[in-house]
Write a protein that holds these residues in place. Structure first.
Motif, PDB file in Angstrom:
ATOM      1  N   ASP A 213       1.020  -1.238  -0.090  1.00  0.00           N
ATOM      2  CA  ASP A 213      -0.005  -0.060   0.023  1.00  0.00           C
ATOM      3  C   ASP A 213       1.039   1.193  -0.029  1.00  0.00           C
ATOM      4  OD1 ASP A 213      -1.695   1.993   0.451  1.00  0.00           O
ATOM      5  OD2 ASP A 213      -2.862   1.046   2.075  1.00  0.00           O
ATOM      6  N   ALA A 214       1.200   1.583  -1.155  1.00  0.00           N
ATOM      7  CA  ALA A 214       1.763   2.980  -1.312  1.00  0.00           C
ATOM      8  C   ALA A 214       1.278   4.269  -0.918  1.00  0.00           C
ATOM      9  CB  ALA A 214       2.448   3.204  -2.735  1.00  0.00           C
ATOM     10  N   ASN A 215      -0.312   4.057  -0.825  1.00  0.00           N
ATOM     11  CA  ASN A 215      -0.960   5.029  -0.463  1.00  0.00           C
ATOM     12  C   ASN A 215      -0.731   5.857   0.842  1.00  0.00           C
ATOM     13  OD1 ASN A 215      -3.171   7.295  -1.312  1.00  0.00           O
ATOM     14  ND2 ASN A 215      -4.433   6.055   0.017  1.00  0.00           N
ATOM     15  N   ASN A 216      -0.569   4.943   1.840  1.00  0.00           N
ATOM     16  CA  ASN A 216      -0.608   4.952   3.383  1.00  0.00           C
ATOM     17  C   ASN A 216       0.657   4.771   3.706  1.00  0.00           C
ATOM     18  OD1 ASN A 216      -3.368   5.669   3.841  1.00  0.00           O
ATOM     19  ND2 ASN A 216      -3.911   3.378   3.278  1.00  0.00           N
ATOM     20  N   GLY A 217       1.278   5.826   4.365  1.00  0.00           N
ATOM     21  CA  GLY A 217       2.561   5.823   5.010  1.00  0.00           C
ATOM     22  C   GLY A 217       3.851   5.908   4.031  1.00  0.00           C
TER      23      GLY A 217
END
Length: 248
Positions: A213-217
């Motif tokens: 998940d590149a969108n979070n963190g």
């Protein structure tokens, strides 16, 4: 950073009772499809070409190279994108009744956080002939059909991530595993147009399981999206889209 998907769409040639055919691909872009258009007088254009229409906030039309993640031809330079640049869709009209689209979205991004509304319009130029129109997927990225981190990136996944739909929310692109037929068709009456949204669900659980998940963190590298320096690269899921039309 990770980005998923790069697509483009052009109209196919209507053959009698609604069969259609992709004529050819532009050698300068793996995603451009040349329209036949001789039998069905339909154009696929950026939504902004319809009077009074403003495309979604995340859509850029005919960008110049003032930003370093666009080249001199207005194409996305994927290895220069950062998370803060995403989501982004680039749309332009090369003529011949078609439109080119490039899309970059961080893996893990939900559809509710992406605004690609009214990205294209189907324009019926006929004076007395109505059509039913839908989109099919005829080309896929090399990752489709493979298993990554125990997750199968199937056509079903690609069809779930990239969905063309009407402003009323009706899906007019493939679902399931068959890319050769649209879930629904939308009627476009003579002399009228139909606006089309592109919904991108990059938070698909299989996709996130495979690539993270590149969108979070902060991005720390995720599977095959990461190069040796820990930078994100892009993985196309759909590479050819065609609009097919039936006479009504």
């Amino acid at each position: 950073m990770t980005a998923v998907g790069t697509i483009a769409v052009g109209s196919g040639t209507v053959l009698g009772t609604g069969a259609f055919d992709v004529t050819s691909s532009n050698s300068n872009s793996q995603l451009s499809i040349v329209t036949g258009g001789d039998d069905a007088n339909l154009d696929i254009v950026p939504g902004s070409e319809i009077s009074g229409v403003t495309m979604g906030d995340d859509v850029v039309e005919n960008p110049d190279s003032s930003l370093d993640y666009f080249d001199s031809n207005g194409n996305i330079v994927f290895d220069k994108l950062t998370i803060d640049d995403l989501p982004i869709a680039v749309v332009n009209n090369p003529g011949q009744g078609m439109v080119n689209i490039q899309v970059a979205v961080a893996a893990g991004t939900p559809a509710s956080s992406i605004d690609f509304d009214d990205i294209i319009a189907i324009q019926n130029n006929e004076s007395s002939q109505n059509y039913e129109v839908g989109f099919t997927y005829s080309g896929y990225g090399s990752v489709v059909g493979t298993v990554v981190r125990g997750e199968e990136i199937s056509k079903n996944v690609a069809h779930d991530v990239f969905v063309f739909e009407t402003s009323g929310g009706e899906q007019i692109s493939p679902d399931g595993s068959d890319g050769s037929s649209a879930k629904n068709l939308v009627q476009v009456d003579s002399g009228n147009h139909q606006l089309v949204n592109l919904q991108v669900s990059a938070d698909n659980s299989t996709l996130v399981g495979a690539f993270g998940d590149a969108n979070n963190g902060p991005y720390a590298g995720a599977g095959d999206f990461s190069d040796s320096d820990g930078n994100g690269t892009h993985e196309p899921l759909i590479t050819e889209v065609t609009a097919g039309a039936n006479e009504v």
